[in-house]
Enzyme design. Sequence first.
Site, PDB file in Angstrom:
ATOM      1  CB  ALA A  80      -0.934   0.004   1.207  1.00 10.94           C
TER       2      ALA A  80
ATOM      3  N   GLY B 250       0.772  -5.771   0.443  1.00 17.81           N
ATOM      4  CA  GLY B 250      -0.067  -5.964  -0.728  1.00 17.81           C
ATOM      5  C   GLY B 250       0.697  -6.426  -1.954  1.00 17.81           C
TER       6      GLY B 250
ATOM      7  CD  GLU C 223       0.122  -6.509   5.072  1.00 19.47           C
ATOM      8  OE1 GLU C 223      -0.198  -6.602   3.883  1.00 19.47           O
ATOM      9  OE2 GLU C 223       0.886  -7.323   5.646  1.00 19.47           O
TER      10      GLU C 223
ATOM     11  CD  GLU D 191      -2.307  -8.963   1.293  1.00 21.25           C
ATOM     12  OE1 GLU D 191      -3.139  -9.445   2.083  1.00 21.25           O
ATOM     13  OE2 GLU D 191      -2.131  -7.728   1.145  1.00 21.25           O
TER      14      GLU D 191
END
Length: 274
Positions: A72, A117, A140, A120
Amino acid sequence: MSGIRYGEYIVVHRLDSGRVAELVLDRPGRMNAVSAELGASLAAATADLADDSSVGVTVITSSSERAFCVGADLKERNGFTEADRKAARPVSRAAYAGVLALPMPAIAAVRGYALGGGYEIALSCDVIVADPGATIGLPETTVGVIPGGGGTQLLPRRVGAAAAAHLIFSGRRVPAAEARDLGMVDFLAPAGEARAMALDIARGYAANSPVALRAAKRSLRLGHGKDLAAGLEVEDAAWHTAALSDDWAEGVAAFNEKRTPDWPAYRSTVDSRY
């Protein structure tokens, strides 16, 4: 190399007569940090690829020398109100869901950092190829949130519940060789060759029936976690999709005629914009 650009930060190229799509994360100045714009563009690009039956395999790569994706964009999110965070969530979810929903085999080529992310995005693919210098993790919890792009669900499916819990609770960054040993990635490429190895794997897959590849992926995804009887029903439905297709007839004919199959889905013309 030409391609179709989605916004400023995503570009898709078609390789190998269109059979392989390369989706490039192209925000090198920010190591592909997932901003609202990048997320929306990723969702749009994956939606188009999902609708294109002539794509055999998708490979996700990065134009950055330093990172696949660092997750992010925390600079963009700095100062977000609670309302801002809620408003941004659907865009973020759509980006990761778009990768996960790709109906064809998807391969991630990871070099540099694949964090949060970014990892991910790779986790949402079927196969992950990593450079030996890559650094991988879901950090995170170190910034007050949890993995929200599928990490808490996808990582346990790769490494087991206890190992995933430790990795997520600690937020630890894992070197590529250890990540391979843990099952966080599948292959270690020679230094600098992650993209080349991923494309070589993709070409091998794409030589096979695109209908069968999609049916096999659907069976693998939908059958996972079901009891055996339910899983076999999922497999049977996918088998019917492939066995009653034109690809089955072409595959059997090519085998008997001792020639390379000419899969019907690959006969369509690739969009001239690529």
